[in-house]
Design a protein around this motif. Structure first.
Motif, short mmCIF file in Angstrom:
data_model
loop_
_atom_site.label_atom_id
_atom_site.label_comp_id
_atom_site.label_asym_id
_atom_site.label_seq_id
_atom_site.Cartn_x
_atom_site.Cartn_y
_atom_site.Cartn_z
N SER A 16 0.88 -1.09 -0.06
CA SER A 16 0.02 0.09 -0.07
C SER A 16 0.91 1.20 0.08
O SER A 16 2.09 1.16 0.32
CB SER A 16 -0.90 -0.29 1.12
N GLY A 17 0.19 2.53 -0.28
CA GLY A 17 1.12 3.56 -0.26
C GLY A 17 0.62 4.96 0.92
O GLY A 17 -0.53 4.65 1.18
N VAL A 18 1.35 5.58 1.22
CA VAL A 18 0.98 6.61 1.99
C VAL A 18 1.94 8.12 1.29
O VAL A 18 2.95 7.92 0.80
CB VAL A 18 1.34 6.72 3.42
N CYS A 19 1.18 9.14 1.71
CA CYS A 19 1.89 10.44 1.06
C CYS A 19 2.57 11.04 2.30
O CYS A 19 2.31 11.10 3.35
CB CYS A 19 0.64 11.24 0.79
N VAL A 20 3.90 11.36 2.05
CA VAL A 20 4.75 12.11 3.18
C VAL A 20 5.27 13.53 2.46
O VAL A 20 5.39 13.57 1.10
CB VAL A 20 6.01 11.02 3.60
N LEU A 21 5.74 14.34 3.34
CA LEU A 21 6.28 15.44 3.06
C LEU A 21 7.70 15.39 3.12
O LEU A 21 8.29 14.99 4.21
CB LEU A 21 5.99 16.58 3.82
N VAL A 22 8.72 15.53 1.89
CA VAL A 22 10.03 15.50 2.13
C VAL A 22 10.55 16.81 1.32
O VAL A 22 10.28 16.89 0.00
CB VAL A 22 10.44 14.11 1.16
N ALA A 23 11.15 17.48 2.03
CA ALA A 23 11.70 18.86 1.62
C ALA A 23 10.73 19.68 0.71
O ALA A 23 10.79 20.11 -0.31
CB ALA A 23 12.94 18.47 0.50
#
Length: 122
Positions: A16-23
């Motif tokens: 499955s996937g998740v959204c993350v904040l990177v830079a």
């Protein structure tokens, strides 16, 4: 390049996937683990923005394979993006950035910058 600790592997849901904040960029993070595997599987990180549909939705896409390529299908218009290269299989003029991702002591780390396009294609 610096790496950012995102979460623990235990925080993710297999296949499955998740959204993350990177830079300050939205990144779709996927954990693929084959049913018959006793190992940790593979982690993939691609830009969350679907360039065809024009929205940040790839983390909610369906994971699968097309031929020998592992892909995420966009939930909007169903284009398939290769998780290793970011290339759209239906229209090669579209692609998404691919980020370096690694597992260290059960912690998921993502690189602050995507791979260069030439490095991914190789």
């Amino acid at each position: 390049m610096s790496f950012q600790e995102i979460c623990s592997l235990d925080d993710l849901v297999e296949n499955s996937g998740v959204c993350v904040l990177v830079a300050e960029q939205q990144v779709a993070l996927f954990w693929l683990r084959p049913d018959d595997s006793g190992g940790t599987g593979e982690l993939f990180a691609v830009g969350n923005f679907d360039p065809v549909g024009g929205a940040n939705v790839l983390s909610r896409g369906i994971l699968g394979s097309v031929g020998d390529k592992l892909v995420v299908a966009s939930p909007l218009y169903k284009q398939h993006f290769c998780l290793r290269t970011g290339q759209c299989l239906q229209d090669p003029s579209f692609s998404v950035p691919v980020y370096p991702v690694m597992l260290s002591h059960q912690k998921v780390l993502i690189g602050s910058q995507p791979f260069a396009v030439d490095a991914v294609a190789a």
